[in-house]
Design a protein around this motif. Structure first.
Motif, short mmCIF file in Angstrom:
data_model
loop_
_atom_site.label_atom_id
_atom_site.label_comp_id
_atom_site.label_asym_id
_atom_site.label_seq_id
_atom_site.Cartn_x
_atom_site.Cartn_y
_atom_site.Cartn_z
N VAL A 1 -57.81 9.58 -26.98
CA VAL A 1 -57.95 10.95 -26.49
C VAL A 1 -58.92 10.96 -25.31
N THR A 2 -58.37 10.97 -24.12
CA THR A 2 -59.15 10.99 -22.89
C THR A 2 -58.76 12.22 -22.08
N LEU A 3 -59.35 12.37 -20.90
CA LEU A 3 -58.96 13.45 -20.00
C LEU A 3 -57.47 13.35 -19.65
N TYR A 4 -56.98 12.11 -19.50
CA TYR A 4 -55.56 11.93 -19.18
C TYR A 4 -54.67 12.47 -20.29
N PHE A 5 -55.11 12.30 -21.54
CA PHE A 5 -54.34 12.81 -22.67
C PHE A 5 -54.12 14.31 -22.53
N TRP A 6 -55.19 15.06 -22.25
CA TRP A 6 -55.08 16.51 -22.17
C TRP A 6 -54.30 16.94 -20.95
N ILE A 7 -54.43 16.22 -19.84
CA ILE A 7 -53.66 16.57 -18.64
C ILE A 7 -52.17 16.44 -18.91
N LEU B 1 -50.59 5.50 -16.66
CA LEU B 1 -51.16 5.09 -17.95
C LEU B 1 -50.48 3.84 -18.49
N SER B 2 -49.18 3.70 -18.25
CA SER B 2 -48.47 2.51 -18.70
C SER B 2 -48.99 1.25 -18.02
N MET B 3 -49.33 1.37 -16.74
CA MET B 3 -49.82 0.21 -15.99
C MET B 3 -51.30 -0.05 -16.23
N SER B 4 -52.08 1.02 -16.28
CA SER B 4 -53.53 0.85 -16.38
C SER B 4 -54.02 0.63 -17.81
N LYS B 5 -53.24 1.08 -18.80
CA LYS B 5 -53.61 0.99 -20.22
C LYS B 5 -54.89 1.75 -20.53
N LYS B 6 -55.23 2.74 -19.71
CA LYS B 6 -56.47 3.48 -19.91
C LYS B 6 -56.49 4.30 -21.20
#
Length: 271
Positions: A22-28, A248-253
């Motif tokens: 659960v990161t900022l990317y998740f909520w975006i 996200l698929s490439m960075s795995k963040k």
């Protein structure tokens, strides 16, 4: 020795987790999917045969669900594909209850809220935790996606209720749910709400938050909205989702990291 065994077990569970960090990317991405699901559902239902649209929505949801359950770990495009199909199908399900069955929005809100509460109670009693950091067994994953589907249906009905029945309009509803979306995080930061309650409260609000702004952008000018059209809004949001999920698929963040998903400091329930 017990500490080492516990650490090893935590690491294994983290690697087997089927949900993202659960990161900022998740909520975006989550908000983008809620908005995209609303606009796509509107476009399919109002521009094609509505019954065929619902059947296709259910089929897409079922296929994505099978792919997700067959995966052995979290894969960004698989996870978010299922979220997108849940968003579309959940919107259609809520709309069918009101438009086809004639159920008032407030009754739909109460029904879906009760359904969500029952799912949470069952999940807690069966598994002993509502944490998304513990989704590494098929049964927990089943509870997780059942709750996700219920949140989308509840959010759709709630957004329509505030916009139509309470006459706030889509922009007014969007502003209202923006505040409600941010509130659990602020309470968590102020230590007035535990992590699990804050997460699920925010999660429920993403649906009416994103959908209200999608309707505001897509509905015609006669309704005091921007009038870009649901098709255009859907395509624009789909493009943004593809960009973010590709990144996200490439960075795995957002991949579950070993040792980061431990529930040691997180309450098991929302009590």
């Amino acid at each position: 020795m017990n500490f080492l065994n516990q650490a090893k077990a935590t690491q294994t569970q983290s690697l087997l987790s089927k949900v993202p960090e659960v990161t900022l990317y998740f909520w975006i991405v989550k908000v983008l999917t809620t908005a995209m699901g609303e606009s796509t559902s509107d476009y399919l239902v109002y521009h094609f045969n509505p019954y065929l649209a619902v059947i296709l929505g259910a089929f897409g949801f079922a296929v994505a669900l099978v792919i997700q359950f067959r995966a052995r770990r979290y894969v960004a495009w698989i996870y978010w594909l299922l979220v997108v199909t849940v968003s579309i199908f959940g919107t259609m399900a809520a709309d069918v209850v009101h438009i086809v069955l004639g159920v008032p929005y407030v009754a739909s809100v109460c029904f879906f809220a009760l359904s969500l509460a029952i799912l949470f109670i069952l999940w807690q009693r069966v598994e002993g935790t509502l944490s998304i950091h513990s989704i590494y067994t098929p049964r927990r994953e089943f509870f997780y996606w059942a709750v996700v589907l219920a949140t989308f249906a509840l959010g759709t009905a709630t957004g329509d209720w505030t916009a139509m029945s309470l006459h706030l309009g889509y922009l007014g509803s969007g502003l209202l749910f923006t505040g409600l979306f941010l509130l659990p995080g602020l309470l968590f930061w102020a230590r007035g709400l535990n992590g699990i309650a804050a997460f699920w409260s925010t999660y429920v609000m993403t649906r009416p938050f994103g959908a209200s702004f999608a309707d505001w952008m897509g509905k015609p000018h006669a309704a005091h909205d921007l009038g870009y059209g649901s098709g255009v809004v859907s395509l624009a949001l789909t493009a943004l989702i593809i960009i973010f999920v590709g990144y996200l698929s490439m960075s795995k963040k957002d991949s579950p990291a070993a040792g980061k998903l431990s529930d040691d400091n997180e309450p098991d329930s929302i009590d």
